[in-house]
Scaffold this active site. Structure first.
Site, PDB file in Angstrom:
ATOM      1  N   GLY A 193      -3.693  11.463   9.481  1.00 20.00           N
ATOM      2  CA  GLY A 193      -2.798  12.184   8.569  1.00 20.00           C
ATOM      3  C   GLY A 193      -1.645  11.268   8.185  1.00 20.00           C
TER       4      GLY A 193
ATOM      5  N   GLY B  54      -3.335   7.187  15.704  1.00 19.59           N
ATOM      6  CA  GLY B  54      -2.277   7.626  14.792  1.00 19.59           C
ATOM      7  C   GLY B  54      -0.905   7.724  15.424  1.00 19.59           C
TER       8      GLY B  54
ATOM      9  CD  GLU C  70       1.776   3.096  19.543  1.00 19.67           C
ATOM     10  OE1 GLU C  70       2.431   2.422  20.346  1.00 19.67           O
ATOM     11  OE2 GLU C  70       0.649   3.569  19.796  1.00 19.67           O
TER      12      GLU C  70
ATOM     13  N   GLY D 179       0.832  -1.203   0.000  1.00 15.31           N
ATOM     14  CA  GLY D 179       0.000   0.000   0.000  1.00 15.31           C
ATOM     15  C   GLY D 179       0.859   1.242   0.000  1.00 15.31           C
ATOM     16  CB  CYS D 180       2.205   3.298  -2.275  1.00 18.03           C
ATOM     17  SG  CYS D 180       3.558   4.507  -2.322  1.00 18.03           S
TER      18      CYS D 180
ATOM     19  CB  VAL E 223      -5.288   2.787  18.713  1.00 21.78           C
ATOM     20  CG1 VAL E 223      -6.176   3.632  19.627  1.00 21.78           C
ATOM     21  CG2 VAL E 223      -5.912   1.422  18.491  1.00 21.78           C
TER      22      VAL E 223
ATOM     23  CE  LYS F 256      -8.478   4.762  14.841  1.00 21.89           C
ATOM     24  NZ  LYS F 256      -8.652   6.168  14.397  1.00 21.89           N
TER      25      LYS F 256
ATOM     26  CG  ASP G 147     -11.240   4.647  12.376  1.00 16.45           C
ATOM     27  OD1 ASP G 147     -10.831   5.600  13.067  1.00 16.45           O
ATOM     28  OD2 ASP G 147     -10.495   3.799  11.874  1.00 16.45           O
TER      29      ASP G 147
ATOM     30  CB  SER H  21       2.834   7.906  -0.291  1.00 18.26           C
ATOM     31  OG  SER H  21       2.067   8.735   0.591  1.00 18.26           O
TER      32      SER H  21
HETATM   33  N1  NAI Z   1      -4.946   7.957   6.983  1.00 21.42           N
HETATM   34  C1  NAI Z   1      -4.704   7.983   8.272  1.00 21.42           C
HETATM   35  O1  NAI Z   1      -4.614   9.059   8.909  1.00 21.42           O
HETATM   36  C2  NAI Z   1      -4.529   6.694   9.032  1.00 21.42           C
HETATM   37  C3  NAI Z   1      -4.718   5.463   8.409  1.00 21.42           C
HETATM   38  N2  NAI Z   1      -4.564   4.309   9.149  1.00 21.42           N
HETATM   39  C4  NAI Z   1      -4.738   3.011   8.514  1.00 21.42           C
HETATM   40  O2  NAI Z   1      -3.667   2.799   7.595  1.00 21.42           O
HETATM   41  C5  NAI Z   1      -4.117   2.030   6.485  1.00 21.42           C
HETATM   42  C6  NAI Z   1      -3.854   2.811   5.216  1.00 21.42           C
HETATM   43  O3  NAI Z   1      -4.543   4.028   5.338  1.00 21.42           O
HETATM   44  P1  NAI Z   1      -4.377   5.172   4.200  1.00 21.42           P
HETATM   45  O4  NAI Z   1      -2.958   5.233   3.753  1.00 21.42           O
HETATM   46  O5  NAI Z   1      -5.010   6.392   4.751  1.00 21.42           O
HETATM   47  O6  NAI Z   1      -5.295   4.562   3.046  1.00 21.42           O
HETATM   48  P2  NAI Z   1      -5.266   4.937   1.484  1.00 21.42           P
HETATM   49  O7  NAI Z   1      -6.599   4.518   0.973  1.00 21.42           O
HETATM   50  O8  NAI Z   1      -4.778   6.325   1.318  1.00 21.42           O
HETATM   51  O9  NAI Z   1      -4.127   3.966   0.932  1.00 21.42           O
HETATM   52  C7  NAI Z   1      -4.334   2.585   0.752  1.00 21.42           C
HETATM   53  C8  NAI Z   1      -3.570   2.243  -0.513  1.00 21.42           C
HETATM   54  O10 NAI Z   1      -3.556   0.845  -0.677  1.00 21.42           O
HETATM   55  C9  NAI Z   1      -3.836   0.550  -2.021  1.00 21.42           C
HETATM   56  N3  NAI Z   1      -4.401  -0.796  -2.093  1.00 21.42           N
HETATM   57  C10 NAI Z   1      -5.626  -1.186  -1.698  1.00 21.42           C
HETATM   58  N4  NAI Z   1      -5.763  -2.510  -1.907  1.00 21.42           N
HETATM   59  C11 NAI Z   1      -4.581  -2.946  -2.425  1.00 21.42           C
HETATM   60  C12 NAI Z   1      -4.090  -4.202  -2.847  1.00 21.42           C
HETATM   61  N5  NAI Z   1      -4.857  -5.294  -2.781  1.00 21.42           N
HETATM   62  N6  NAI Z   1      -2.836  -4.285  -3.314  1.00 21.42           N
HETATM   63  C13 NAI Z   1      -2.056  -3.186  -3.384  1.00 21.42           C
HETATM   64  N7  NAI Z   1      -2.458  -1.957  -3.008  1.00 21.42           N
HETATM   65  C14 NAI Z   1      -3.715  -1.857  -2.550  1.00 21.42           C
HETATM   66  C15 NAI Z   1      -4.802   1.634  -2.476  1.00 21.42           C
HETATM   67  O11 NAI Z   1      -4.792   1.772  -3.872  1.00 21.42           O
HETATM   68  C16 NAI Z   1      -4.227   2.851  -1.771  1.00 21.42           C
HETATM   69  O12 NAI Z   1      -3.235   3.487  -2.548  1.00 21.42           O
HETATM   70  C17 NAI Z   1      -5.600   1.752   6.741  1.00 21.42           C
HETATM   71  O13 NAI Z   1      -5.729   0.495   7.358  1.00 21.42           O
HETATM   72  C18 NAI Z   1      -5.998   2.878   7.701  1.00 21.42           C
HETATM   73  O14 NAI Z   1      -7.096   2.504   8.536  1.00 21.42           O
HETATM   74  C19 NAI Z   1      -4.226   4.308  10.475  1.00 21.42           C
HETATM   75  C20 NAI Z   1      -4.051   5.500  11.117  1.00 21.42           C
HETATM   76  C21 NAI Z   1      -4.219   6.767  10.461  1.00 21.42           C
HETATM   77  N1  LIG Z   2      -9.751   7.708   9.516  1.00 21.85           N
HETATM   78  C1  LIG Z   2      -8.993   7.598  10.753  1.00 21.85           C
HETATM   79  C2  LIG Z   2      -7.510   7.563  10.434  1.00 21.85           C
HETATM   80  C3  LIG Z   2      -6.688   7.256  11.628  1.00 21.85           C
HETATM   81  O1  LIG Z   2      -6.884   6.230  12.281  1.00 21.85           O
HETATM   82  C4  LIG Z   2      -9.298   8.812  11.658  1.00 21.85           C
HETATM   83  O2  LIG Z   2      -9.949   9.750  11.149  1.00 21.85           O
HETATM   84  O3  LIG Z   2      -8.892   8.805  12.827  1.00 21.85           O
HETATM   85 NA    NA Z   3      -0.911   5.220  17.973  1.00 22.02          NA
END
Ligand code: NAI
Ligand SMILES: N[C@@H](CC=O)C(=O)O
Ligand code: NA
Length: 447
Positions: A315, A138, A133, A10-11, A136, A209, A205, A16
């Protein structure tokens, strides 16, 4: 071990940021390797479409690292960093990684709240680590304090604001009068929201958590299905404005606590409960000052007393901080053959039913301003065994007190069961003197 091979799955918003930090030959990966005491080498990044442009990554990373074959990639790694989100293929990819002797870092709270017991058991059986970590709150270190620092204490309650998106939305509604929809859209643009923001808005969500927090705090497996869940769609702009007028604020609160309740067999038991719901908080409460996508978690422990953790809960970059911290720890463990503490519950306390929630409530009514109305309203609460804590009445906007106009009546109750409160609301709606039950909100702290 001369190097630890890392596979990134995942990127997106978070992935990313992790990819750039691990870019081969970069100063950042050299620094992380020095901290781990072993060379950390990014061996591949699984993406859906290896040919798609990647803002912020192109020009920093060799695109030869990109692959759409996550299945093969996880077999070439010592540590898998899962940031694709969702339940599948994330679950299958982690199980496959463990089968091939790899450890894992994940931020996937939905996955851990649904399949945590299976995943922790598989990691333990394989003698590898599963760290989370980022899952929950972030960037806030709350998993390690519960999993390690407080392992020798008795945690009584964990409560807090653990979803950045809904806190951002409620804060925008309160501080800028923004509409719900506009605030949700902005949270998505800022990278706070889940891929499907209903996960945030409908409380899924935060509930995931809460399940993870309860599992760690009480050494008892708690899943998403065990969590009483309410989202914020029911919170109106009028609720937000009325809260402000009353010196309060509306927040989405997650609570995991030891408590007594009635189990499925009808017996009174000591158990654990996890719940997520909007609450009315006095602006004097520390949680009321948590703004934007920030989170805050309070832990109440028998030995340590009260602890508070605060920081960015969402974020890409703040969350990547937590992911990279876990990665450095796991790389170290791979190098010296050690492992982190077990997560699997051994206490197995009873998990109380999700309808056993008891909280204080604020009920806001629009009533006829005439003699006897207050007594009639009080009688309804008495009939359902709900004790009233405070009552505030004032003429509705534009009405003159006492001349038969309408008035706003705000009743705050002592702790009551949901079913009793629902009975009150139904009977209040039937009273001639009650024009409407304008809102019903749970109350936390001395609001
Ligand atoms: N965005 C946030 O602030 C936070 C996110 N998280 C968790 O981190 C994880 C990622 O979150 P984000 O980066 O925000 O999500 P996102 O949706 O921005 O990124 C997920 C990426 O994975 C790719 N993807 C999905 N299925 C795939 C597959 N089968 N093979 C390869 N790539 C695939 C998507 O195309 C996308 O680029 C989630 O589980 C989210 O709950 C946790 C804490 C905070
Ligand atoms: N979508 C979640 C991302 C972090 O866990 C949030 O808004 O807290
Ligand atoms: Na945390």
């Amino acid at each position: 071990m001369e190097r630890v091979r890392v596979a990134l799955l995942g990127c997106g918003s978070v992935g990313s940021q992790v990819a750039v930090a691990l870019a081969p030959g970069s100063e950042s990966v050299a620094e992380l390797s020095a901290r781990a005491g072993v060379a950390i080498e990014l061996v591949g990044i699984a993406v859906r479409d290896a040919s798609a442009p990647r803002e912020g990554v192109d020009g920093v990373l060799d695109r030869a690292l990109l692959t759409a074959d996550a299945d093969a990639l996880v077999t070439r790694a010592d540590v898998v960093v899962e940031l694709v989100g969702g339940l599948e293929p994330a679950r299958s990819l982690l199980l496959r990684a463990f089968e091939h002797g790899a450890s894992a870092v994940t931020g996937n709270k939905a996955l851990l709240a649904a399949h945590g017991r299976e995943l922790h058991a598989a990691a333990d059986a394989a003698g590898v680590d599963l760290y989370f970590e980022a899952a929950v709150a972030g960037a806030i270190p709350i998993i390690r304090p519960l999993r390690e620092s407080l392992a020798g204490d008795r945690v009584e309650r964990v409560l807090g604001i653990v979803n950045g998106t809904t806190n951002y939305v409620l804060d925008q509604m309160d501080s800028r009068g923004e509409t719900f929809d506009a605030a949700v859209a902005r949270a998505q643009e800022l990278g706070f929201a889940e891929a499907d923001p209903t996960a945030d808005v409908d409380g899924w969500d935060a509930a995931a958590k809460a399940a993870i927090l309860a599992t760690l705090a009480f050494h008892t497996p708690v899943t998403i299905d065990d969590v009483h869940r309410e989202g914020i769609r029911s919170v109106s702009a009028e609720d937000v404005a009325a809260a402000r007028e009353a010196g309060a604020v509306v927040k989405l609160l997650a609570v995991a606590e030891r408590t007594t309740g009635v189990d499925d067999a009808g017996n009174e038991v000591e158990g654990v409960q996890a719940r997520v719901h909007p609450v009315l908080l006095s602006r004097e409460h520390p949680l009321a000052s948590v703004r934007g996508a920030y989170n805050a978690v309070f832990v109440e422990a028998a030995g340590a007393g009260d602890l508070m953790f605060y920081g960015q809960g969402a974020g890409g970059r703040p969350t990547a901080s937590a992911v990279l911290g876990d990665l450095v720890t796991l790389a170290r463990h791979r190098q010296d053959g050690s492992q982190g503490p077990r997560v699997l519950g051994h206490a197995d306390l009873p998990v109380l039913p999700t309808d056993a929630v008891r909280t204080r409530y604020q009920v806001r009514l629009v009533v006829a301003d005439r003699p006897g109305v207050l007594a009639a309203v009080a009688q309804v609460f008495a009939a359902h065994g709900v004790s009233i804590e405070t009552v505030r009445q004032r003429p509705s906007a534009g009405a003159v007190a006492g001349e038969g106009g309408s008035a706003s009546l705000v009743v705050v109750t002592h702790t009551a069961a949901d079913a009793a409160l629902a009975g009150c609301v139904a009977d209040l709606s039937e009273l001639d003197a009650v024009a409407s039950v304008a809102s019903v909100l749970r109350v936390e702290g001395d609001s």
